[in-house]
Design a protein around this motif. Structure first.
Motif, short mmCIF file in Angstrom:
data_model
loop_
_atom_site.label_atom_id
_atom_site.label_comp_id
_atom_site.label_asym_id
_atom_site.label_seq_id
_atom_site.Cartn_x
_atom_site.Cartn_y
_atom_site.Cartn_z
N SER A 480 0.85 -1.19 0.00
CA SER A 480 0.00 0.00 0.00
C SER A 480 0.89 1.24 0.00
O SER A 480 2.02 1.22 0.51
N GLN A 481 0.37 2.29 -0.57
CA GLN A 481 1.05 3.59 -0.55
C GLN A 481 0.18 4.65 0.12
O GLN A 481 0.46 5.84 0.00
N MET A 482 -0.84 4.21 0.82
CA MET A 482 -1.76 5.14 1.48
C MET A 482 -1.27 5.46 2.89
O MET A 482 -0.99 4.57 3.68
N ARG A 483 -1.18 6.75 3.19
CA ARG A 483 -0.88 7.20 4.54
C ARG A 483 -1.94 8.22 4.92
O ARG A 483 -2.23 9.13 4.14
N LEU A 484 -2.51 8.07 6.07
CA LEU A 484 -3.59 8.96 6.50
C LEU A 484 -3.03 10.01 7.46
O LEU A 484 -2.45 9.68 8.49
N ASP A 485 -3.20 11.26 7.10
CA ASP A 485 -2.74 12.40 7.90
C ASP A 485 -3.93 13.16 8.45
O ASP A 485 -5.03 13.12 7.89
N PRO A 486 -3.74 13.91 9.51
CA PRO A 486 -4.81 14.77 10.01
C PRO A 486 -5.15 15.87 8.99
O PRO A 486 -4.32 16.25 8.16
N VAL A 487 -6.36 16.36 9.07
CA VAL A 487 -6.77 17.49 8.23
C VAL A 487 -5.86 18.68 8.52
O VAL A 487 -5.51 18.94 9.68
N LEU A 488 -5.43 19.35 7.47
CA LEU A 488 -4.54 20.51 7.54
C LEU A 488 -3.12 20.14 7.95
O LEU A 488 -2.32 21.02 8.29
N PHE A 489 -2.79 18.85 7.89
CA PHE A 489 -1.44 18.43 8.25
C PHE A 489 -0.42 19.10 7.32
O PHE A 489 -0.52 19.00 6.10
N LYS A 490 0.53 19.80 7.90
CA LYS A 490 1.60 20.49 7.19
C LYS A 490 1.10 21.65 6.33
O LYS A 490 1.88 22.23 5.58
N ASP A 491 -0.19 21.97 6.41
CA ASP A 491 -0.69 23.12 5.67
C ASP A 491 -0.19 24.42 6.31
O ASP A 491 -0.02 24.49 7.54
N GLN A 492 0.01 25.42 5.47
CA GLN A 492 0.52 26.69 5.96
C GLN A 492 -0.61 27.55 6.54
O GLN A 492 -1.02 28.57 5.99
N VAL A 493 -1.16 27.07 7.63
CA VAL A 493 -2.21 27.80 8.35
C VAL A 493 -1.83 27.82 9.82
O VAL A 493 -0.91 27.12 10.26
N SER A 494 -2.57 28.60 10.57
CA SER A 494 -2.29 28.71 12.00
C SER A 494 -2.40 27.35 12.68
O SER A 494 -3.32 26.56 12.41
N ILE A 495 -1.45 27.06 13.55
CA ILE A 495 -1.46 25.80 14.29
C ILE A 495 -2.70 25.67 15.15
O ILE A 495 -3.14 24.57 15.48
N LEU A 496 -3.32 26.80 15.50
CA LEU A 496 -4.51 26.79 16.34
C LEU A 496 -5.71 26.21 15.61
O LEU A 496 -6.70 25.83 16.24
N ARG A 497 -5.65 26.16 14.29
CA ARG A 497 -6.76 25.62 13.51
C ARG A 497 -6.66 24.10 13.35
O ARG A 497 -7.55 23.49 12.77
N LYS A 498 -5.61 23.52 13.86
CA LYS A 498 -5.37 22.10 13.67
C LYS A 498 -5.71 21.32 14.93
O LYS A 498 -5.28 21.67 16.02
N LYS A 499 -6.48 20.25 14.74
CA LYS A 499 -6.92 19.46 15.89
C LYS A 499 -5.77 18.65 16.48
O LYS A 499 -5.64 18.53 17.70
N TYR A 500 -4.94 18.06 15.62
CA TYR A 500 -3.83 17.22 16.08
C TYR A 500 -2.52 17.96 15.85
O TYR A 500 -1.62 17.49 15.16
N ARG A 501 -2.42 19.12 16.46
CA ARG A 501 -1.29 20.00 16.20
C ARG A 501 0.05 19.45 16.70
O ARG A 501 1.09 19.73 16.12
N ASP A 502 0.02 18.63 17.76
CA ASP A 502 1.27 18.14 18.33
C ASP A 502 2.00 17.18 17.41
O ASP A 502 3.21 16.97 17.55
N ILE A 503 1.28 16.59 16.45
CA ILE A 503 1.91 15.62 15.56
C ILE A 503 2.97 16.29 14.69
O ILE A 503 3.97 15.68 14.30
N GLU A 504 2.79 17.57 14.40
CA GLU A 504 3.73 18.27 13.53
C GLU A 504 4.94 18.79 14.26
O GLU A 504 5.93 19.19 13.64
N ARG A 505 4.90 18.80 15.56
CA ARG A 505 6.02 19.35 16.32
C ARG A 505 7.13 18.34 16.46
O ARG A 505 6.90 17.16 16.76
N LEU A 506 8.35 18.77 16.26
CA LEU A 506 9.49 17.87 16.36
C LEU A 506 9.90 17.68 17.81
O LEU A 506 9.68 18.55 18.63
#
Length: 506
Positions: A480-506
């Protein structure tokens, strides 16, 4: 009815035919049949084929050059003109007339080729008809109304045709693709006759994954299996049990396993945490474990072997299981997101660490790779969610030889679980997004407790792949080549608009 399974090809006659060669011109699609005298006869309709059956013993293959047209062609005496297998696999409907015996090998050929059987044998008992609803996979014709068959076939809607063909493939794979499956199906039907209080119902036998993979000893309620939520109008479970596999003694309050307990317990979907203590040291005192809002139950693994992590423990009260290795590094946000994804795919393994398999032409064997690519076929159970029914299948369906191999190597149990789930579902696992600091990159070769530090670990997993594939008789893993990401994952929008914001933090 078991004459059906004699692996021998028969030539058949249709007894309802007029043994005269009369060309009846009906303006339909033109088809050709080559007869044993090497003469080519041109037909304008299916009806004209039947007179040839008595004298020429044609093998009938319904060929459908148009979406609704179904023609019956091919006399098997001249392979130079027609490729029997090619025609069979290109056909939509396959005429299965009465044979000399109680069954017809052409019937099995049609199922295998995803060609809808058109049965013309009044009074013939179809195989396993006690449990299989053949109306979902075949067209049952009446020999007395032979000339109505073409119009009946043309009246079937495309959606219905697709459903019929899909069902032929399911039934073939589930019950008829090997002698072993035929025998097992027979024995399971006999068992259902004897133990009627736990017998499988029609839905189980006629819907994927089939009666051989849905064991009634586990439960008599369909809602306890991960395959029937939609059929029953049920929602997937709303809570999970985290099962943490611990193999090293608890010597410090900063160990990853304690942080993992806290992270899992904070999940809004966590019902309880079970720590499976497979360490040679005694169980730690209760006060050594962190205080959490959910119960933390510590149990000793049976015989301290790897397979014990997949035993169907009574302590697991939820249908969903979050399986974790003790050195897994996951945040609460990652746990929450993985579980919400699993709720949409409750029959599959959903998780983070992905692996893949490949065929090594130089060695003529299966290979195992942990390279980070866009392709995967396994999600390791060190950080994955799946239905607890697979614990039962792992324990009671798989042979002792494979589980003993896993226990002796203290390795490959996660690969074996992936083999099992893929064999049952015929689907790949699902990988979800994770932070880059997973245990392979953070701890990897530096942790003494990690199995990845063992130089034989990778070679053992290569060997396991081939042993498992040999037992299953094929390679059940699916890429499979399917990977499921949260909505707005890595999108250039405010982190406050993202439900799973901690996933993007290193």
């Amino acid at each position: 009815m078991f004459d059906l399974f004699i692996l021998k090809q028969f030539e058949f006659k249709v007894y309802v035919c007029v043994c005269v060669c009369v060309c009846i011109h009906i303006s339909l699609f033109i088809h050709y049949v080559e007869i044993p005298t090497f003469l080519t006869v041109e037909f304008e309709d299916t009806y004209q084929l039947f007179p040839y059956v008595c004298t020429h013993r044609c093998s009938f293959i319904p060929h459908s050059p148009t979406p609704h047209g179904a023609s019956f062609a091919h006399c098997s005496s001249s392979p130079s003109r027609y490729d029997y297998r090619e025609m069979l696999h290109n056909a939509t409907f396959c005429l299965v007339p009465r044979g000399r015996r109680l069954g017809s090998f052409r019937f099995l050929e049609a199922l295998q080729a995803a060609c809808v059987p058109v049965m013309l044998s009044n009074g013939w008992e179809l195989p396993f008809s006690e449990v299989i609803n053949w109306n979902q996979a075949a067209v049952i014709g009446d020999e007395r109304l032979l000339l109505q068959i073409p119009s009946t076939i043309r009246s079937i809607h495309q959606d219905k045709i697709l459903a019929l063909r899909q069902q032929t493939q399911f039934l073939w794979e589930a019950y008829f693709s090997s002698v072993e499956k035929i025998v097992l199906t027979t024995l399971e039907i006999i068992q259902d006759r004897i133990f009627k209080h736990i017998s499988r119902n029609s839905l189980i036998w006629n819907k994927h994954p089939g009666g051989l993979f849905v064991l009634p000893q586990y439960s008599s309620y369909l809602g306890d299996f991960p395959y029937y939520y939609a059929n029953l109008g049920l929602k997937p479970p709303s809570k999970f049990t985290a099962v943490i596999h611990a193999v090293t003694p608890l010597v410090s309050q900063s160990q990853p396993v304690l942080k993992l307990v806290v992270a899992a317990a904070k999940s809004q979907y966590c019902a309880q945490i079970i720590v499976l203590w497979n360490c040679d040291k005694p169980l730690p005192a209760k006060h050594r474990w962190p205080a959490t809002a959910v119960p933390v139950i510590v149990i000793e693994g049976e015989s301290k072997v790897m397979s014990s992590r997949f035993l169907p423990y009574d302590n697991i009260v939820t249908d969903a299981v979050l399986s974790l290795d003790e050195d897994t590094v996951l945040s609460t946000t990652e746990v929450d997101f993985a579980f919400t994804v699993w709720q949409s795919f409750p029959e599959r393994i959903v998780g983070y660490p992905a692996r893949s398999h490949f065929w090594d032409n130089s060695k003529e064997r299966w290979g195992y790779t942990s390279k980070w690519t866009n392709d995967y076929s396994m999600v390791l159970t060190g950080a994955a969610i799946y239905h607890k029914y697979y614990h039962y299948l792992y324990t009671h369906y798989l042979p002792a030889s494979l589980k003993n191999m896993v226990d002796q190597l203290a390795n490959c149990e996660d690969i074996l679980m992936n083999f099992l789930v893929s064999a049952v579902t015929k689907l790949p696992p699902i990988k979800v997004t994770q932070k880059k600091q997973y245990k392979e990159t953070m701890m990897g070769q530096t942790s003494r407790a990690s199995r990845w530090a063992d130089p034989d670990h990778f070679a053992q997993r290569q060997s396991c792949m081939n042993t498992f594939a040999s037992w299953f008789g094929y390679m059940p893993l699916i890429h499979s080549q399917m990977r499921l990401d949260p909505v707005l994952f890595k999108d250039q929008v405010s982190i406050l608009r993202k439900k799973y914001r901690d996933i993007e933090r290193l």
